[in-house]
Motif scaffolding. Structure first.
Motif, PDB file in Angstrom:
ATOM      1  N   ALA A   1      11.334  -1.095  -4.906  1.00  0.00           N
ATOM      2  CA  ALA A   1      10.748  -2.052  -3.909  1.00  0.00           C
ATOM      3  C   ALA A   1       9.442  -2.415  -4.214  1.00  0.00           C
ATOM      4  O   ALA A   1       8.840  -1.842  -5.165  1.00  0.00           O
ATOM      5  CB  ALA A   1      10.883  -1.069  -2.589  1.00  0.00           C
TER       6      ALA A   1
ATOM      7  N   THR B   1       5.299  -3.119  -2.804  1.00  0.00           N
ATOM      8  CA  THR B   1       4.060  -3.104  -1.775  1.00  0.00           C
ATOM      9  C   THR B   1       3.803  -4.680  -1.396  1.00  0.00           C
ATOM     10  O   THR B   1       4.500  -5.583  -1.899  1.00  0.00           O
ATOM     11  CB  THR B   1       2.840  -2.528  -2.421  1.00  0.00           C
TER      12      THR B   1
ATOM     13  N   MET C   1       4.503  -2.291   6.930  1.00  0.00           N
ATOM     14  CA  MET C   1       5.656  -1.793   7.468  1.00  0.00           C
ATOM     15  C   MET C   1       5.633  -1.687   8.846  1.00  0.00           C
ATOM     16  O   MET C   1       6.982  -1.446   9.398  1.00  0.00           O
ATOM     17  CB  MET C   1       5.656  -0.136   6.976  1.00  0.00           C
TER      18      MET C   1
ATOM     19  N   ALA D   1       9.605   5.792   2.397  1.00  0.00           N
ATOM     20  CA  ALA D   1       9.175   4.698   1.497  1.00  0.00           C
ATOM     21  C   ALA D   1       7.685   5.113   1.135  1.00  0.00           C
ATOM     22  O   ALA D   1       6.802   5.663   1.576  1.00  0.00           O
ATOM     23  CB  ALA D   1       8.749   3.433   2.402  1.00  0.00           C
TER      24      ALA D   1
ATOM     25  N   LEU E   1      12.156   2.753  -1.727  1.00  0.00           N
ATOM     26  CA  LEU E   1      12.619   2.711  -0.403  1.00  0.00           C
ATOM     27  C   LEU E   1      13.999   3.373  -0.288  1.00  0.00           C
ATOM     28  O   LEU E   1      14.801   2.652  -1.044  1.00  0.00           O
ATOM     29  CB  LEU E   1      12.720   0.990   0.152  1.00  0.00           C
TER      30      LEU E   1
ATOM     31  N   THR F   1       8.188  -3.268   1.079  1.00  0.00           N
ATOM     32  CA  THR F   1       8.451  -2.473   2.123  1.00  0.00           C
ATOM     33  C   THR F   1       8.156  -2.928   3.430  1.00  0.00           C
ATOM     34  O   THR F   1       8.394  -2.161   4.334  1.00  0.00           O
ATOM     35  CB  THR F   1       7.640  -1.166   1.870  1.00  0.00           C
TER      36      THR F   1
END
Length: 627
Positions: A351, A353, A367, A531, A554, A592
């Protein structure tokens, strides 16, 4: 205690494949009202298929629209200030298209308007009853876009009108072409006082309408019922109908043991629906085009119905654990809690950022809001990693809705936990002074974070979290663990000390999983999401160009989650980026920031307004019938 849309009775928002198939079988093609409709299509059985993209929630626009009947404008004494019905009907159709209205309950569709509407729009809209039941029932016809909906059943109910004379008013069972979701639509016009006092007849009309809604809900559990109409009443209509039924008004309000809370600025035109529907974007339109078309506001709202897999899911709580500095390369997925997450849940170690930042605070906010960082691109605008006393409304230049907003506004409790003061910004941004209004159901207030816990360290935070989960779990929980990032930046993200703390975090997650499994309130009802808010590379922990910083895990675990699945295999709409940091354009990697709308989708709630990541809520983690 006020009802919550987050955890209704089990029968209220569950629609199994078998039940859906049974409803279709019972639907038939002919009705007691004497009209025919298209035969229902067969539904596929439930199956788990990797590599297919199941449908997301059904979102459509529904309206209550009093046309101002031709009899008021086309005769010898026409209503002043209005054109005849023909030009006004053209404007009405323009409004249907401008507002992308998919299903509409008309009132006062007189013969001249019906004739022109069917002549002009029969290729785009289905209509019932039209002329099938006679002139008076025609006035309250329901129309739907045939590209999106098909009729399964068409029925009518007798409602008292002027002086108690009964008129047949329509209700129809429609099926959405793409998703197979069914819904009942009932459209009525209760009598005004124009021909003498009519309150007793309006009261009787509401009684009958309520009884029909309850019967449809009992006979077809899980199939939502919508009620549109000109009720010629405000609180006299609203309070009884929401007290007697599961209906909720698109413009808010509600009724419980403590009394009736009416929506603000009530009209006599109403739009209501039952679970599993959630309304968003309610508007009573009175702009220039509306005023040149009719003497009523045009009521419009978005109706959101969760997909079948979500309706069939028992999940009514979501716990998200964000771990600062959790680099994917440090995880061992063969044992311990990480191994359980991989074997029993759906996981990716690739995953991403946000593109703009690999710092914890910007990614936590993404998130929780589903937005990117860049405020100029409708992001949340928090580019820094410390608490500066600001709120997200200021950094974004606009109000930004969070998961806390939607869950709290729908009657669910929320919990936030952290041990770094930078997360104070999260609590402050959605507290009583800075949170937005609540337009859904009961007004639950502006403070969207019901409880904020500041622990001294991760261990204390997790123990408080476990105790709270076991005593009084919230519908949505976000807990931020920060010790790993501190150790990585101080000792190195490849150091033995960092590796040791990765194990400590694993054991904290494992204890949280054990608390969920052992709790009567949580077991079989809770989705856990783990996460990384950011990764880490020695000496360059905030370098956005280093793949060790932007590559994070994740992991999703809970009832109905596809076991042992890779999130990219489950969701081909997203593309595994390899070692690259790709952007947000489709096909995008799984950032995420998808967590916000994932959490809302499994709770049966709509996507966050203004969100970017997973805004169609099609990121799939659940086993269920695919379209």
């Amino acid at each position: 205690m006020r009802p919550s849309r987050i955890a209704p009775p089990r029968s209220g928002r569950r629609l199994t494949t078998a039940l859906l198939a049974t409803t279709l079988l019972l639907a038939g093609v002919a009705t007691s009202a004497g009209s025919s409709s298209a035969a229902p299509s067969a539904q596929p059985g439930a199956r788990t298929v990797l590599g297919e993209q199941p449908p997301g929630p059904l979102t459509f626009q529904v309206s209550s629209f009093n046309l101002l009947g031709a009899g008021h404008t086309d005769g010898k004494n026409p209503r002043k200030g209005f054109d005849k019905s023909g030009p006004r009907l053209k404007r009405a159709i323009e409004l249907l298209d401008r507002e992308s209205i998919d299903v509409v309950g008309f009132q006062e569709m007189h013969k001249a308007q019906y004739t022109k509407f069917t002549k002009w729009e029969s290729e785009r809209f289905g209509l019932y009853p039209g002329a099938v039941l006679g002139a008076a029932p025609m006035h309250n016809s329901i129309a739907w876009r045939t590209a999106q909906w098909r009729a399964l059943r068409t029925e009518a109910i007798k409602i008292p009108y002027f002086k108690g004379n009964e008129i047949k008013m329509p209700y129809v069972l429609l099926e959405h072409v793409e998703t197979g979701q069914q819904a009942w639509f009932l459209n009525v016009h209760n009598p005004a006082d124009a021909r003498g006092p009519a309150q007793k007849w309006r009261d009787e009309a509401v009684r009958r309408e309520s009884a029909l809604v309850n019967r449809l809900r009992a006979e077809h559990p899980g199939v939502p019922v919508f009620l549109t109409g000109d009720m010629n009443d405000r609180d006299e209509f609203f309070c009884p109908v929401v007290a007697r039924t599961e209906l909720e008004a698109a413009n808010g309000g509600g009724s419980d043991a403590s009394g009736c809370q009416t929506p603000p600025a009530m009209k006599v035109d109403w739009l209501l629906g039952t679970a599993p529907t959630v309304f968003t974007g309610y508007a009573a339109l009175t702009d220039a085009l509306v005023k040149s078309t009719t003497d009523h506001p045009v009521i419009v709202a978005d109706a959101v119905v969760p997909p079948p897999a979500v309706q069939a899911s028992p999940i009514d709580r979501v716990v998200v654990i964000g771990v600062e500095g959790l680099r994917s390369s440090a995880l061992d997925l063969t044992s311990g809690a990480y191994g359980r997450l991989a074997a029993e849940g759906a996981v990716t170690l690739n995953a991403r950022t946000t593109v703009e930042s690999t710092s914890p605070l910007p990614n936590v906010l993404s998130m929780l809001t589903g937005r990117r960082v860049d405020a100029a691109a409708l992001g949340h605008g928090v580019t820094y990693n410390n608490d500066r006393g600001e709120v997200v409304r200021a950094t974004a230049g606009r109000y930004v809705s969070s998961v806390f907003d939607l869950v709290h506004n729908q009657g669910g409790r929320t919990y936030l936990a952290a041990n770094r003061n930078r997360i104070d910004m999260v609590d402050r941004s959605w507290d009583a002074a800075n949170g937005g209004r609540d337009p859904y159901g009961f007004d639950d207030g502006a403070d969207k974070v019901d409880k904020y816990f500041r622990g001294g360290n991760d261990y204390r935070l997790v123990e408080d979290l476990r105790a709270r989960l076991e005593r009084r779990p919230a519908a949505f929980t976000y807990a931020e663990l920060s010790s790993l990032d501190k150790v990585g930046r101080k000792s190195g993200f490849g150091s033995d000390r960092y590796t040791k703390f990765v194990g400590k975090i694993e054991r904290m997650i494992g204890r949280t999983m054990s608390s969920i499994e052992s709790s009567r309130k949580l077991a079989g009802r809770t989705l856990l999401v783990v996460a990384g808010t950011n990764g880490g590379v020695d000496g360059a922990a905030r370098d956005n160009e280093r793949d060790g910083n932007y590559t994070v895990p994740l992991m999703v675990w809970g009832p109905g989650v596809v076991e042992g699945a890779d999130l990219y295999d489950l969701n081909p709409q997203w593309t595994d980026p390899g070692n690259e940091q790709d952007g947000y354009e489709t096909p995008a990697p799984i950032h995420t920031g998808v967590v916000a709308n994932l959490a809302l989708s499994v709770l049966g709630l709509p996507a966050l307004p203004g969100s970017l990541m997973n805004r169609d809520q099609r990121l799939n983690v659940l086993t269920g019938p695919l379209g």
